[in-house]
Scaffold this motif. Structure first.
Motif, PDB file in Angstrom:
ATOM      1  N   HIS A 107       0.862  -1.336  -0.456  1.00  0.00           N
ATOM      2  CA  HIS A 107       0.283  -0.013   0.091  1.00  0.00           C
ATOM      3  C   HIS A 107       0.775   0.871  -0.324  1.00  0.00           C
ATOM      4  N   CYS A 108       1.671   1.723  -1.229  1.00  0.00           N
ATOM      5  CA  CYS A 108       2.996   2.666  -1.233  1.00  0.00           C
ATOM      6  C   CYS A 108       3.390   2.981  -0.491  1.00  0.00           C
ATOM      7  N   LYS A 109       4.425   1.778   0.626  1.00  0.00           N
ATOM      8  CA  LYS A 109       5.307   1.887   1.478  1.00  0.00           C
ATOM      9  C   LYS A 109       6.200   1.675   1.347  1.00  0.00           C
ATOM     10  N   GLY A 110       6.553   0.668   0.182  1.00  0.00           N
ATOM     11  CA  GLY A 110       7.453  -0.198  -0.089  1.00  0.00           C
ATOM     12  C   GLY A 110       8.525   1.148  -1.234  1.00  0.00           C
ATOM     13  N   LEU A 111       8.917   0.548  -2.290  1.00  0.00           N
ATOM     14  CA  LEU A 111       9.946   1.101  -3.455  1.00  0.00           C
ATOM     15  C   LEU A 111      10.024   0.432  -4.563  1.00  0.00           C
ATOM     16  N   CYS A 112      10.452   0.796  -5.633  1.00  0.00           N
ATOM     17  CA  CYS A 112      10.486  -0.157  -7.171  1.00  0.00           C
ATOM     18  C   CYS A 112      11.754   0.591  -7.390  1.00  0.00           C
ATOM     19  N   LEU A 113      12.697  -1.087  -7.690  1.00  0.00           N
ATOM     20  CA  LEU A 113      13.226  -0.619  -8.703  1.00  0.00           C
ATOM     21  C   LEU A 113      13.509  -0.348 -10.240  1.00  0.00           C
ATOM     22  N   GLU A 114      14.712   0.722 -10.282  1.00  0.00           N
ATOM     23  CA  GLU A 114      14.717   0.659 -11.488  1.00  0.00           C
ATOM     24  C   GLU A 114      16.855   0.040 -12.329  1.00  0.00           C
ATOM     25  N   PHE A 115      15.750  -0.912 -13.564  1.00  0.00           N
ATOM     26  CA  PHE A 115      17.273  -1.760 -13.954  1.00  0.00           C
ATOM     27  C   PHE A 115      17.657  -0.831 -15.020  1.00  0.00           C
ATOM     28  N   SER A 116      19.281  -1.101 -15.327  1.00  0.00           N
ATOM     29  CA  SER A 116      19.692  -0.558 -16.689  1.00  0.00           C
ATOM     30  C   SER A 116      19.185  -2.243 -17.503  1.00  0.00           C
ATOM     31  N   THR A 117      19.311  -2.422 -19.111  1.00  0.00           N
ATOM     32  CA  THR A 117      18.726  -3.342 -19.334  1.00  0.00           C
ATOM     33  C   THR A 117      20.330  -3.952 -20.034  1.00  0.00           C
ATOM     34  N   SER A 118      21.214  -3.506 -19.812  1.00  0.00           N
ATOM     35  CA  SER A 118      22.413  -3.880 -19.970  1.00  0.00           C
ATOM     36  C   SER A 118      22.759  -5.262 -19.335  1.00  0.00           C
ATOM     37  N   ASN A 119      21.744  -5.731 -18.239  1.00  0.00           N
ATOM     38  CA  ASN A 119      22.650  -6.389 -17.970  1.00  0.00           C
ATOM     39  C   ASN A 119      21.668  -8.035 -18.581  1.00  0.00           C
ATOM     40  N   GLU A 120      22.460  -8.931 -18.371  1.00  0.00           N
ATOM     41  CA  GLU A 120      23.028 -10.046 -19.551  1.00  0.00           C
ATOM     42  C   GLU A 120      21.010 -11.018 -19.318  1.00  0.00           C
ATOM     43  N   VAL A 121      20.434 -10.537 -18.104  1.00  0.00           N
ATOM     44  CA  VAL A 121      19.345 -11.435 -18.098  1.00  0.00           C
ATOM     45  C   VAL A 121      18.116 -10.148 -18.287  1.00  0.00           C
ATOM     46  N   PHE A 122      18.445  -9.420 -18.853  1.00  0.00           N
ATOM     47  CA  PHE A 122      17.886  -8.260 -18.859  1.00  0.00           C
ATOM     48  C   PHE A 122      17.749  -8.085 -21.039  1.00  0.00           C
ATOM     49  N   GLN A 123      18.207  -9.041 -20.930  1.00  0.00           N
ATOM     50  CA  GLN A 123      18.876  -9.357 -22.244  1.00  0.00           C
ATOM     51  C   GLN A 123      17.301 -10.208 -23.213  1.00  0.00           C
ATOM     52  N   LYS A 124      17.310 -11.423 -22.737  1.00  0.00           N
ATOM     53  CA  LYS A 124      16.672 -12.694 -22.370  1.00  0.00           C
ATOM     54  C   LYS A 124      15.018 -12.127 -22.341  1.00  0.00           C
ATOM     55  N   ILE A 125      14.909 -11.159 -22.190  1.00  0.00           N
ATOM     56  CA  ILE A 125      13.378 -11.168 -20.929  1.00  0.00           C
ATOM     57  C   ILE A 125      12.038 -10.711 -22.600  1.00  0.00           C
ATOM     58  N   ARG A 126      11.168 -11.570 -21.438  1.00  0.00           N
ATOM     59  CA  ARG A 126      10.137 -11.964 -22.523  1.00  0.00           C
ATOM     60  C   ARG A 126       8.911  -9.902 -22.810  1.00  0.00           C
ATOM     61  N   LYS A 127       8.151 -10.154 -23.668  1.00  0.00           N
ATOM     62  CA  LYS A 127       7.436  -8.695 -23.147  1.00  0.00           C
ATOM     63  C   LYS A 127       5.841  -9.748 -22.833  1.00  0.00           C
ATOM     64  N   VAL A 128       5.120  -9.308 -22.317  1.00  0.00           N
ATOM     65  CA  VAL A 128       3.740 -10.190 -21.778  1.00  0.00           C
ATOM     66  C   VAL A 128       2.705  -9.643 -22.891  1.00  0.00           C
TER      67      VAL A 128
END
Length: 253
Positions: A107-128
């Motif tokens: 309920h808005c007490k947490g946080l959101c992390l922003e990543f660069s897509t340069s990391n290997e794991v983000f080269q393989k992500i798939r759009k939903v």
């Protein structure tokens, strides 16, 4: 965040009962489809023997029902194995969705992390992809024309239109429960929820200062113009550093 890992959790714990657990229907098999499937079997002797052993020569010659059952079983088995074995990590294109902050950040007490897509794991992500109806699988395309894994993997990235506000992308790992490490430079921003306590913000800022001083910090607030969360960049200066720089008022002032 402190350990700099992306966690791949079990899709069995997702809150959407259809997520990664679709049971798609099989597209109607036409006469032309049947001929293509027979040719495909003849070009794959090992698979042809398996069919003959399970269904007999007569069924192999003409049974649409046989191909229907085999195709459905292959898909259902693949989905069942995926749910037991694979890990999924989910990301969003958005950082300002009121629903996302309400559902996934206490309920808005947490946080959101922003990543660069340069990391290997983000080269393989798939759009939903989002749609109103459960997908229909063309088993002729699955066996004969297209990449089998691509068609099956698309099922794991298909959700109901109701979830479209998430604008989700997802990474899939072969083993559930995996923690995938990333370098400190991959984390580019941290967005604090409008109701996050200051002491939590301070702790996170101190952790980040020891990992990557270039991470940008953003404080969220409820927009006065739209139903969303908006952000303003902030800086955090530790007490001792502020003292050294003369940023604090003395007790005599």
């Amino acid at each position: 965040m402190k350990n700099q890992v992306i966690y791949f959790g079990s899709p069995l714990k997702f809150n959407d009962p259809y997520d990664c657990a679709l049971s798609p229907s099989i597209k109607n098999i036409t006469d032309d489809d049947l001929e293509k499937l027979k040719v495909y079997l003849q070009s794959n002797p090992e698979l042809e023997r398996s069919f003959k052993n399970q269904y007999g020569n007569d069924s192999l010659a003409s049974s649409r029902e046989m191909f229907f059952r085999v195709g459905k079983k292959l898909i259902d088995d693949k989905i069942r194995d995926f749910l037991k074995e694979r890990g999924v990590s989910c990301f969003s294109e958005r950082k300002d969705s009121l629903l996302m902050w309400s559902h996934y950040s206490d309920h808005c007490k947490g946080l959101c992390l922003e990543f660069s897509t340069s990391n290997e794991v983000f080269q393989k992500i798939r759009k939903v992809h989002y749609q109103d109806k459960i997908p229909e699988i063309d088993i002729v395309a699955m066996f004969c024309d297209e990449d089998y894994d691509t068609i099956i993997n698309n099922l794991y990235c298909t959700k109901a239109t109701d979830w479209a506000y998430e604008q989700e992308w997802r990474a899939i790992h072969s083993e559930v429960g995996t923690e995938y490490g990333y370098s400190s430079s991959v984390l580019t921003g941290v967005y604090f929820g409008p109701d996050m306590e200051y002491v939590a913000t301070e702790i996170i800022a101190l952790i980040l200062a020891g990992q990557n001083e270039h991470v940008k910090l953003w404080k969220g607030s409820r927009s006065k113009e739209s139903f969303s969360v908006e952000f303003q960049q902030i800086t955090y200066t530790p007490y001792l550093e502020a003292q050294r720089k003369g940023m604090l008022k003395s007790e005599d002032e």
